[in-house]
Every structure is written in C-alpha cells, then in structure tokens.
Scaffold this motif. Structure first.
Motif, PDB file in Angstrom:
ATOM      1  N   SER A  89       0.802  -1.231   0.000  1.00  0.00           N
ATOM      2  CA  SER A  89       0.000   0.000   0.000  1.00  0.00           C
ATOM      3  C   SER A  89       0.828   1.270   0.000  1.00  0.00           C
ATOM      4  CB  SER A  89      -0.928   0.012   1.218  1.00  0.00           C
ATOM      5  OG  SER A  89      -0.179   0.094   2.423  1.00  0.00           O
ATOM      6  N   ALA A  90       2.120   1.184   0.323  1.00  0.00           N
ATOM      7  CA  ALA A  90       2.924   2.402   0.450  1.00  0.00           C
ATOM      8  C   ALA A  90       2.918   3.256  -0.821  1.00  0.00           C
ATOM      9  CB  ALA A  90       4.352   2.056   0.866  1.00  0.00           C
ATOM     10  N   PRO A  91       3.165   2.677  -2.022  1.00  0.00           N
ATOM     11  CA  PRO A  91       3.121   3.523  -3.222  1.00  0.00           C
ATOM     12  C   PRO A  91       1.743   4.125  -3.471  1.00  0.00           C
ATOM     13  CG  PRO A  91       4.255   1.456  -3.673  1.00  0.00           C
ATOM     14  CD  PRO A  91       3.587   1.302  -2.345  1.00  0.00           C
ATOM     15  N   LEU A  92       0.689   3.379  -3.139  1.00  0.00           N
ATOM     16  CA  LEU A  92      -0.666   3.893  -3.345  1.00  0.00           C
ATOM     17  C   LEU A  92      -0.951   5.058  -2.403  1.00  0.00           C
ATOM     18  CD1 LEU A  92      -2.559   0.477  -3.641  1.00  0.00           C
ATOM     19  CD2 LEU A  92      -1.683   1.928  -5.484  1.00  0.00           C
ATOM     20  N   LEU A  93      -0.493   4.932  -1.149  1.00  0.00           N
ATOM     21  CA  LEU A  93      -0.750   5.993  -0.182  1.00  0.00           C
ATOM     22  C   LEU A  93       0.034   7.253  -0.535  1.00  0.00           C
ATOM     23  CD1 LEU A  93      -2.445   6.332   2.368  1.00  0.00           C
ATOM     24  CD2 LEU A  93      -0.422   5.748   3.709  1.00  0.00           C
TER      25      LEU A  93
END
Length: 451
Positions: free
Chosen positions: A90-94
């Motif tokens: 989820s880090a790149p999406l966040l």
C-alpha cells in the motif's frame, strides 16, 4: 519541496530554485513561520504517538488471536506477516494519494483504513473467522505506513539543514506508543472481557480508538496551515499541503554528488543515491524484523519467562526509536552515508550476540537485541535522509513510497522466505550468518566517498 543536505554542502542554485512550480505560492521567507512550524510539529508528534499506540495491537496481540482462531502456534506470525505485506503493497498507493490530495489527506486515509482493520480483527476474534482476521491485518499495514510516513512531514516542517533531526523527533514520538501499547495488553484485555469479547481483542479495541484520534490530529494539522496561510495572505503549504521550495538559503539545495547525473529518482529511473537509500532501508528492516521474529521465541523456549522476554523486547523497541535525536544529529553533522555505515556496523556487532539465543549463551542476546534496535534506528533515519536528498522534487512522494515498500519487502523476505528454511537447516546461528552477509553487502556501497 526540495531535497535537503547539511550546511556547507550546497551546489549553485539551479533553475528549479528560481520560482515555485505550478500552483505554488512561496511564503515570504520560503518556509513556515517559526511559531506555526512549532505548533504544527507538536500536532504531528501527537498524531505519531497516538497512531503508534494503535499499531502495538498487530505486533503484540495478533499472534494470540491467530492461535485462538487457527488452533495452532504454526500460524501465530501470520497477522504480523500480513500487516507487513499490507504496508509494503500500500505504500506507493498511499504516497500517490498524498501527491494528488496532500500529505495530511493521505495520512488521514491511512488511519481510517487502519481503523477499519482493527474493527475487523475484533470481529474476527469474536466470530473466530480466519478470513476476517487476514483482511483486517492487511488493512492495519496501511496504518503502519501512515505512522512511518509522518517522519517526512516533520522533515517538511524543518528549517534548512535540520530535516534529519526533525524526522528523529517524529520517530521519538512513536516510542511512547510503541512501548506503551504492549504494556496495556492486560488492562485492555480486562476491558474486552467486560464487553464479552476475547481478552486478546482488547488492544485492537484500543487501536480502533487510537487511529481515529490520530486522523483527527492530522486533519487539525491541515486546518492549522490553511488558517495561517489565510491570515498571512500567503500559502505556507502548496495546493497539496506540502511546504514550498526554499530558495532563500543554500541548505536545501542538493549536493553536487547527488545531482541528476546518476544519483536521483527521475521519472521511472532509480539509480545511484536513490537506489542506495532503498537498499539501506530494506536490508536494515530485513535484518531487524527477521532476528526479532525468532529470537524472543527461542529465549522463551530456553525457560525465559514471558515477563523477562517482554522486558527485553520493550528495551529493544526503546532503542528502535528512542535514540532518533542522536541519529538525526549525526545525519545532519556527519552525513547520512556515514550514519548508515555506522548503523550497519552496529547490526553486524549485534548478530553474533543473538546467534546463541536459546542455548547456553542466551544472556549474550540481551546486548545483542538492544544493539540491533540501535543499528536499525541509525539506518532508518539515515536511509530516510537519503530519500529526501536524492529524490527530485517532482518525485519525492514516489521515492518515499518506494522506501516504505523496500522496508516491507525486506521484512517479508526475511520472515516468510529466509527464516523457516535457514532455521531448519542450521538454526539461529545460520540465520544470523545469512543476515550478517546481507548487512555486509549493503554496507559496501556506503564506503564510497563523495565525489
């Protein structure tokens, strides 16, 4: 937003220092007013501490709920593994959301999804539903990103040349929640039983309260800057609530050796210093999480009481975040590469002490696990400083997301990929040897001096 470096390391101003980008209005002094910055930092640190309190549930009570639901200790690490996996994915999406809607909006969404995850785990504990537990654990990983990405917001609020120390303040705030959460396992369990829920669900109930509180504090941070901007007639934050490029001083300009020629994250290319930042973050997390995922259980099997193991883990966590001020000072004074190299050396010293855990040499694991936490802190702060320094302004959010993904990927590789086979083949000594080899290889590029 621009990369930062220590005073005296400046290069001549480039075209991007001349004026703000599209949609940006630079504050008269190029930075938030001192009073506003301090006030905003206090709100951010409060959100960090409260959010970390919620995260304690996944690391402390998740294994207990998994054992109850699956009826076997073989699955006890599954909630934590899925939390780490959720953080990595989820880090790149966040960070992409932060780029479009602003940092505070991204952090608030992360806390909101983590709230849903905590509620799902409570439901899973009540219904003994494995699928709900797994989904909730993944969502909690997004909350982990919200807590950890807060250090970059602190760096944005810092004056030139002090970004590492500002990040260290944010990480120090995490210490209170990270250490205090596990200590509330008993009282939270009592509260859960009074509501007719399993005792292990107590910390997740606490998380379901802590995460919305952290989101509210984060949104207050956004409102504070909007109010200040309106009162001063200038934008302290951009349309996406990021601080403006600071062109009035030299401290925030990139170093000559971190120029676009091979050292920046530009477009889809990842080279030089930017790749080194991901290596530092990923390998340090691989080493720390893997060793900590195994050593406490080995000590308990060698007749250490749960109280003694818990005390040692608490000391390790204190050293994971507590020395952040020292690490930030070292980064700003000696540079992130040298600080990262020191962190790698500390981890290399720790691993031989941890290797005998669960045997006659178990006492050596005490300084080993403490040093492991200290080395991780040095590398977290220095790796984050490298992310700031080597990412071009237009790609800063993406670089931060990749950094969090590298940390998550390292933890997943170590806990789900390396630990089982190596423990079966040669026990903890072989696992520590492999972790030491990774740490040593990651340290080699740090030996290269600046050009």
């Amino acid at each position: 937003m621009t990369s930062r470096t220590a005073p005296g390391d400046a290069a001549p101003a480039g075209p991007r220092d001349a004026a703000p980008g599209p949609g940006r209005t630079r504050a008269p002094d190029g930075a938030p007013a001192a009073g506003t910055g301090r006030s905003a930092l206090r709100a951010l640190l409060a959100a960090q501490g409260v959010g970390a309190l919620g995260l304690a549930a996944g690391g402390t009570a998740g294994s207990l709920i998994a054992e109850d639901i699956f009826g076997s200790t073989a699955y006890s690490a599954l909630p934590l593994g899925l939390l780490v996996l959720g953080a990595a994915v989820s880090a790149p999406l966040l960070t992409a959301l932060m780029r479009r809607r602003g940092r505070t909006a991204g952090l608030a969404v992360g806390y909101a999804l983590a709230t849903a995850g905590a509620a799902l785990v409570v439901l899973a504990a009540t219904l003994t539903d494995p699928a709900t537990l797994l989904v909730g654990s993944v969502l909690l990983g997004i909350g982990n990103n919200a807590v950890m990405l807060g250090r970059y917001v602190a760096a944005d609020l810092a004056p030139a040349g002090h970004s590492a120390r500002a990040m260290s303040a944010a990480l120090t705030a995490v210490t209170a929640g990270a250490v205090g959460g596990p200590a509330l396992l008993g009282p939270a369990g009592t509260a859960a039983r009074s509501l007719g829920l399993p005792a292990a669900a107590g910390l997740y109930l606490l998380a379901a309260i802590a995460f919305p509180a952290a989101a509210a504090l984060t949104l207050r941070l956004q409102l504070r800057f909007r109010h200040t901007a309106g009162a001063q007639g200038t934008a302290v934050f951009t349309a996406s609530d990021d601080p403006q490029p600071r062109g009035s001083g030299t401290g925030d300009r990139p170093k000559a050796d971190d120029s676009a020629a091979g050292h920046r994250l530009t477009g889809r290319r990842l080279t030089g210093g930017a790749a080194l930042a991901l290596i530092v973050l990923g390998v340090s997390n691989l080493t720390m999480v893997t060793a900590m995922g195994v050593a406490p259980a080995r000590l308990h099997a060698y007749h250490w009481s749960l109280d003694m193991v818990g005390l040692l883990v608490a000391g390790h966590v204190v050293l994971m975040f507590g020395p952040s001020a020292l690490s930030g000072w070292l980064c700003d004074r000696a540079g992130p590469r040298r600080t990262a190299l020191l962190g790698g050396l500390v981890q290399l010293l720790a691993l031989p002490l941890i290797a005998p855990a669960g045997t006659g040499g178990s006492l050596a694991a005490v300084p080993g696990l403490l040093l492991l936490g200290l080395g991780w802190n040095l590398q977290l702060v220095s790796g984050s400083a490298l992310v700031i320094r080597t990412a071009g302004p237009a790609h800063r959010h993406r670089a931060e997301g990749l950094g969090e993904s590298a940390m998550g990927a390292g933890a997943v590789v170590g806990t789900l990929g390396m630990a089982g086979p190596l423990l079966a083949a040669g026990g903890l000594p072989l696992l520590c040897l492999a972790l030491g080899a990774f740490t040593l290889l990651a340290s080699i590029p740090l030996l290269r001096e600046y050009h």
